[in-house]
Design a protein around this motif. Structure first.
Motif, PDB file in Angstrom:
ATOM      1  N   GLY A 163       0.820  -1.203   0.000  1.00 17.73           N
ATOM      2  CA  GLY A 163       0.000   0.000   0.000  1.00 17.73           C
ATOM      3  C   GLY A 163       0.846   1.241   0.000  1.00 17.73           C
ATOM      4  O   GLY A 163       2.005   1.191  -0.412  1.00 17.73           O
ATOM      5  N   PRO A 164       0.266   2.349   0.419  1.00 16.95           N
ATOM      6  CA  PRO A 164      -1.017   2.446   1.127  1.00 16.95           C
ATOM      7  C   PRO A 164      -2.212   2.246   0.202  1.00 16.95           C
ATOM      8  O   PRO A 164      -2.088   2.273  -1.016  1.00 16.95           O
ATOM      9  CB  PRO A 164      -0.992   3.871   1.685  1.00 16.95           C
ATOM     10  CG  PRO A 164      -0.130   4.632   0.725  1.00 16.95           C
ATOM     11  CD  PRO A 164       0.923   3.663   0.281  1.00 16.95           C
ATOM     12  N   VAL A 165      -3.386   2.050   0.820  1.00 15.53           N
ATOM     13  CA  VAL A 165      -4.638   1.880   0.084  1.00 15.53           C
ATOM     14  C   VAL A 165      -5.326   3.243  -0.043  1.00 15.53           C
ATOM     15  O   VAL A 165      -5.483   3.964   0.943  1.00 15.53           O
ATOM     16  CB  VAL A 165      -5.575   0.886   0.803  1.00 15.53           C
ATOM     17  CG1 VAL A 165      -6.890   0.748   0.040  1.00 15.53           C
ATOM     18  CG2 VAL A 165      -4.909  -0.469   0.952  1.00 15.53           C
ATOM     19  N   ALA A 166      -5.717   3.579  -1.251  1.00 16.11           N
ATOM     20  CA  ALA A 166      -6.378   4.862  -1.519  1.00 16.11           C
ATOM     21  C   ALA A 166      -7.741   4.926  -0.855  1.00 16.11           C
ATOM     22  O   ALA A 166      -8.480   3.943  -0.813  1.00 16.11           O
ATOM     23  CB  ALA A 166      -6.522   5.072  -3.017  1.00 16.11           C
ATOM     24  N   MET A 167      -8.074   6.112  -0.355  1.00 13.85           N
ATOM     25  CA  MET A 167      -9.337   6.329   0.357  1.00 13.85           C
ATOM     26  C   MET A 167      -9.867   7.704  -0.027  1.00 13.85           C
ATOM     27  O   MET A 167      -9.153   8.706   0.069  1.00 13.85           O
ATOM     28  CB  MET A 167      -9.074   6.242   1.855  1.00 13.85           C
ATOM     29  CG  MET A 167     -10.251   6.469   2.756  1.00 13.85           C
ATOM     30  SD  MET A 167      -9.742   6.142   4.486  1.00 13.85           S
ATOM     31  CE  MET A 167     -11.190   6.727   5.371  1.00 13.85           C
ATOM     32  N   VAL A 168     -11.121   7.758  -0.484  1.00 13.04           N
ATOM     33  CA  VAL A 168     -11.742   9.024  -0.871  1.00 13.04           C
ATOM     34  C   VAL A 168     -13.069   9.155  -0.144  1.00 13.04           C
ATOM     35  O   VAL A 168     -13.962   8.330  -0.321  1.00 13.04           O
ATOM     36  CB  VAL A 168     -11.978   9.120  -2.393  1.00 13.04           C
ATOM     37  CG1 VAL A 168     -12.484  10.523  -2.764  1.00 13.04           C
ATOM     38  CG2 VAL A 168     -10.719   8.789  -3.175  1.00 13.04           C
ATOM     39  N   SER A 169     -13.194  10.189   0.680  1.00 14.23           N
ATOM     40  CA  SER A 169     -14.430  10.369   1.443  1.00 14.23           C
ATOM     41  C   SER A 169     -15.361  11.375   0.776  1.00 14.23           C
ATOM     42  O   SER A 169     -14.919  12.436   0.330  1.00 14.23           O
ATOM     43  CB  SER A 169     -14.125  10.843   2.858  1.00 14.23           C
ATOM     44  OG  SER A 169     -15.338  11.142   3.540  1.00 14.23           O
ATOM     45  N   PRO A 170     -16.648  11.055   0.760  1.00 13.65           N
ATOM     46  CA  PRO A 170     -17.635  12.011   0.272  1.00 13.65           C
ATOM     47  C   PRO A 170     -18.154  12.939   1.355  1.00 13.65           C
ATOM     48  O   PRO A 170     -18.870  13.896   1.046  1.00 13.65           O
ATOM     49  CB  PRO A 170     -18.760  11.112  -0.236  1.00 13.65           C
ATOM     50  CG  PRO A 170     -18.701   9.910   0.653  1.00 13.65           C
ATOM     51  CD  PRO A 170     -17.246   9.720   0.994  1.00 13.65           C
ATOM     52  N   SER A 171     -17.787  12.691   2.635  1.00 14.45           N
ATOM     53  CA  SER A 171     -18.504  13.399   3.705  1.00 14.45           C
ATOM     54  C   SER A 171     -17.691  13.741   4.945  1.00 14.45           C
ATOM     55  O   SER A 171     -18.194  14.427   5.825  1.00 14.45           O
ATOM     56  CB  SER A 171     -19.719  12.570   4.142  1.00 14.45           C
ATOM     57  OG  SER A 171     -19.320  11.246   4.495  1.00 14.45           O
ATOM     58  N   ASN A 172     -16.444  13.283   5.074  1.00 13.25           N
ATOM     59  CA  ASN A 172     -15.639  13.640   6.245  1.00 13.25           C
ATOM     60  C   ASN A 172     -15.312  15.126   6.205  1.00 13.25           C
ATOM     61  O   ASN A 172     -14.783  15.620   5.213  1.00 13.25           O
ATOM     62  CB  ASN A 172     -14.308  12.877   6.263  1.00 13.25           C
ATOM     63  CG  ASN A 172     -14.446  11.392   6.448  1.00 13.25           C
ATOM     64  OD1 ASN A 172     -13.551  10.644   6.075  1.00 13.25           O
ATOM     65  ND2 ASN A 172     -15.561  10.927   6.997  1.00 13.25           N
ATOM     66  N   THR A 173     -15.572  15.827   7.283  1.00 12.86           N
ATOM     67  CA  THR A 173     -15.349  17.275   7.279  1.00 12.86           C
ATOM     68  C   THR A 173     -14.402  17.761   8.373  1.00 12.86           C
ATOM     69  O   THR A 173     -14.102  18.954   8.425  1.00 12.86           O
ATOM     70  CB  THR A 173     -16.691  18.033   7.411  1.00 12.86           C
ATOM     71  OG1 THR A 173     -17.400  17.562   8.557  1.00 12.86           O
ATOM     72  CG2 THR A 173     -17.544  17.848   6.168  1.00 12.86           C
ATOM     73  N   ASN A 174     -13.919  16.871   9.246  1.00  9.04           N
ATOM     74  CA  ASN A 174     -12.989  17.315  10.292  1.00  9.04           C
ATOM     75  C   ASN A 174     -11.686  17.790   9.650  1.00  9.04           C
ATOM     76  O   ASN A 174     -11.047  17.040   8.902  1.00  9.04           O
ATOM     77  CB  ASN A 174     -12.707  16.184  11.263  1.00  9.04           C
ATOM     78  CG  ASN A 174     -11.760  16.619  12.371  1.00  9.04           C
ATOM     79  OD1 ASN A 174     -10.565  16.374  12.312  1.00  9.04           O
ATOM     80  ND2 ASN A 174     -12.302  17.288  13.380  1.00  9.04           N
ATOM     81  N   PRO A 175     -11.256  19.012   9.924  1.00  7.30           N
ATOM     82  CA  PRO A 175     -10.069  19.560   9.261  1.00  7.30           C
ATOM     83  C   PRO A 175      -8.797  18.758   9.488  1.00  7.30           C
ATOM     84  O   PRO A 175      -7.953  18.635   8.598  1.00  7.30           O
ATOM     85  CB  PRO A 175      -9.946  20.967   9.860  1.00  7.30           C
ATOM     86  CG  PRO A 175     -11.312  21.312  10.329  1.00  7.30           C
ATOM     87  CD  PRO A 175     -11.904  20.018  10.795  1.00  7.30           C
ATOM     88  N   GLY A 176      -8.648  18.197  10.703  1.00 10.20           N
ATOM     89  CA  GLY A 176      -7.406  17.547  11.067  1.00 10.20           C
ATOM     90  C   GLY A 176      -7.067  16.310  10.277  1.00 10.20           C
ATOM     91  O   GLY A 176      -5.932  15.823  10.349  1.00 10.20           O
ATOM     92  N   LEU A 177      -8.001  15.769   9.512  1.00 10.31           N
ATOM     93  CA  LEU A 177      -7.698  14.611   8.682  1.00 10.31           C
ATOM     94  C   LEU A 177      -6.709  14.950   7.580  1.00 10.31           C
ATOM     95  O   LEU A 177      -6.019  14.065   7.064  1.00 10.31           O
ATOM     96  CB  LEU A 177      -8.985  14.045   8.073  1.00 10.31           C
ATOM     97  CG  LEU A 177     -10.042  13.549   9.062  1.00 10.31           C
ATOM     98  CD1 LEU A 177     -11.303  13.124   8.337  1.00 10.31           C
ATOM     99  CD2 LEU A 177      -9.499  12.400   9.913  1.00 10.31           C
ATOM    100  N   THR A 178      -6.637  16.228   7.224  1.00  8.62           N
ATOM    101  CA  THR A 178      -5.773  16.631   6.124  1.00  8.62           C
ATOM    102  C   THR A 178      -4.817  17.765   6.463  1.00  8.62           C
ATOM    103  O   THR A 178      -3.802  17.937   5.785  1.00  8.62           O
ATOM    104  CB  THR A 178      -6.605  17.072   4.909  1.00  8.62           C
ATOM    105  OG1 THR A 178      -7.537  18.086   5.331  1.00  8.62           O
ATOM    106  CG2 THR A 178      -7.367  15.902   4.306  1.00  8.62           C
ATOM    107  N   GLU A 179      -5.120  18.569   7.487  1.00 11.72           N
ATOM    108  CA  GLU A 179      -4.278  19.715   7.786  1.00 11.72           C
ATOM    109  C   GLU A 179      -4.330  20.077   9.261  1.00 11.72           C
ATOM    110  O   GLU A 179      -5.286  19.754   9.971  1.00 11.72           O
ATOM    111  CB  GLU A 179      -4.697  20.915   6.939  1.00 11.72           C
ATOM    112  CG  GLU A 179      -6.126  21.385   7.165  1.00 11.72           C
ATOM    113  CD  GLU A 179      -6.495  22.549   6.262  1.00 11.72           C
ATOM    114  OE1 GLU A 179      -6.618  23.676   6.771  1.00 11.72           O
ATOM    115  OE2 GLU A 179      -6.665  22.313   5.057  1.00 11.72           O
TER     116      GLU A 179
END
Length: 448
Positions: A163-179
């Motif tokens: 991996g890693p295994v690709a993951m695409v969310s349609p609805s996660n909105t917590n900022p800390g997941l990306t920044e």
């Protein structure tokens, strides 16, 4: 000698049978490659566990050699929405005849909830993620629905074998997941990516923008004193704190930011405290699954009709809020990132029309379009990768540049965030959600 002759015969027989099996099972151009090849996958993919996932959906030629999956809470108040979202993922793959490049890809809808919780469950999220990571024919995930679940799934997929295994969310909105920054947990986002390589993207604006939009709208409604409640979960506490941050920048006085207990049988004491504070508005940072219907009923009974109640997208599907709260939901404002389905154009309008025809539904929830777009982003990354190399697919997520997509034109930036930024507001009137307006906060305000 007779034993040696018999052994030679058996070896020859096994070799002949093996050649016959290849001739029957492989395509003409199949070189019998491994799981990372661009051609055939060497047989049908092993399905993900039936304890959490439905059967493999596949209507293409031959057999499903690889898999993608959705990961949503399919039990509880969100069931009607999340089931529709999973159907949209399969719909998009079906439109491609379950083929991306040279890869035959099947789909499984997986459930990260339990009947007891009536919502996402941390143990289910973790066990699901381990199953995805262990199945090397699993090329990518559309999900999760809840940010708290994503915090558990991302690191497991990030360190998956091959991996890693690709993951695409349609609805996660917590900022800390990306920044990092407002709304993020300490150490985020690096704590979610143990191998330091990003594998996660989302097609929905994060809560910095939704929190800002709610504060701007509260100001527009003339609210001056707002009491904030949160359900203490990752999403709920995060959006509550962000609303407080931006509301104070609008000179709105915050009278409190208090947790509500989802297991409580009554919220009358909370309603009394809010009434005594003199608040003219209440912001509910949390999700409807956490006894939201009862909370709204008790608030409205204790506060009367003149106190404005606002909630973010955790109160979607709005139908679940209306069902849970009954007439008490009337006049409540609910925001949701994105635009309503009847305002989508181009590929978005085409998707809505064709999905309605396929499903027989009269209306499509906004997040259903986001699930479809997330699927397109994942499938396009697989196609650009040109193979079933999971690490390469993850890398390709960050080369996403969509033109006339279901949600319009956008890119995925280096953090995994979308460049889309509109938030829609609805109001419940006579038991129905009614579109009010859209707000796109200025980046200067969001980042201030």
């Amino acid at each position: 000698m007779r034993k040696r002759g018999l052994l030679r015969f058996l070896v020859l027989l096994i070799a002949v049978l093996g050649l016959a099996a290849v001739g029957c099972g492989g395509s003409d151009d199949d070189g019998g490659g491994d799981g990372g090849s661009a051609g055939g996958g060497g047989g049908a993919a092993e399905p993900l566990p039936s304890a959490s996932c439905g059967p493999v959906s596949y209507e293409g030629d031959g057999e499903a050699e690889y898999l993608i999956a959705s990961d949503f809470p399919l039990q509880g108040a969100n069931r009607s929405l999340t089931t529709e979202m999973a159907d949209a993922v399969n719909f998009v793959l079906k439109q491609r005849d379950y083929k991306v490049g040279d890869l035959n890809i099947g789909f499984q809808s997986c459930d990260d909830s339990t009947a007891q919780a009536g919502s996402w469950d941390s143990a289910k999220c973790t066990s699901n993620a381990r199953a995805y990571a262990a199945n090397e024919k699993m090329l990518g995930l559309v999900g999760t629905f809840n940010s708290g679940c994503a915090k558990l799934v991302i690191p497991i997929l990030n360190r998956a074998t091959n991996g890693p295994v690709a993951m695409v969310s349609p609805s996660n909105t917590n900022p800390g997941l990306t920044e990092a920054g407002p709304g993020a947990d300490p150490g985020a986002p690096d704590i979610y990516y143990p191998n330091t390589t990003r594998n996660y993207a989302r097609v929905v604006w994060n809560d910095q923008h939704q929190g800002a939009a709610n504060a701007l709208y509260a100001k527009e409604l003339g609210l001056k004193k707002v009491y904030v409640l949160n359900d203490s979960e990752t999403y709920g506490l995060g959006i509550a704190n962000l609303f407080v941050r931006y509301a104070e920048k609008q000179d709105i006085q915050i009278l409190g930011n208090q947790k509500w207990d989802k297991k409580a049988s009554s919220y009358e004491s909370i309603a009394s405290r809010i009434k005594a504070s003199g608040a003219d508005g209440v912001f509910l940072g949390g999700i409807v699954c956490n006894n939201g219907g009862k909370l709204i009923k008790d608030l409205r009974a204790g506060l009367g009709p003149d106190v404005t109640i606002l909630g973010p997208d955790g109160w979607t599907p709005i139908s679940a809020t209306i069902e849970g709260a009954g007439p008490a939901a009337n006049t409540m404002y609910i925001s949701q990132p994105g635009v309503p389905e009847d305002q989508l154009t181009g590929a978005g309008a085409d998707f809505v029309t064709s999905f309605k025809e396929e499903s027989g539904k009269d209306a499509v929830d906004p997040y259903t379009a986001y699930a479809a777009q997330a699927t397109e982003v994942l499938l396009e990354a697989i196609e650009r990768a040109g193979s079933a190399d999971r690490a390469k697919i993850s890398e390709e997520l960050f080369n996403t540049d969509v033109k006339d997509g279901i949600l319009g034109d956008f890119q995925i930036d280096e953090n995994g965030d979308t460049t889309l930024g509109t938030v829609t507001f609805f109001q419940v009137k006579n038991g129905e959600p009614v579109f009010v307006k859209t707000i796109t906060p200025e980046l200067a305000f969001v980042e201030s």
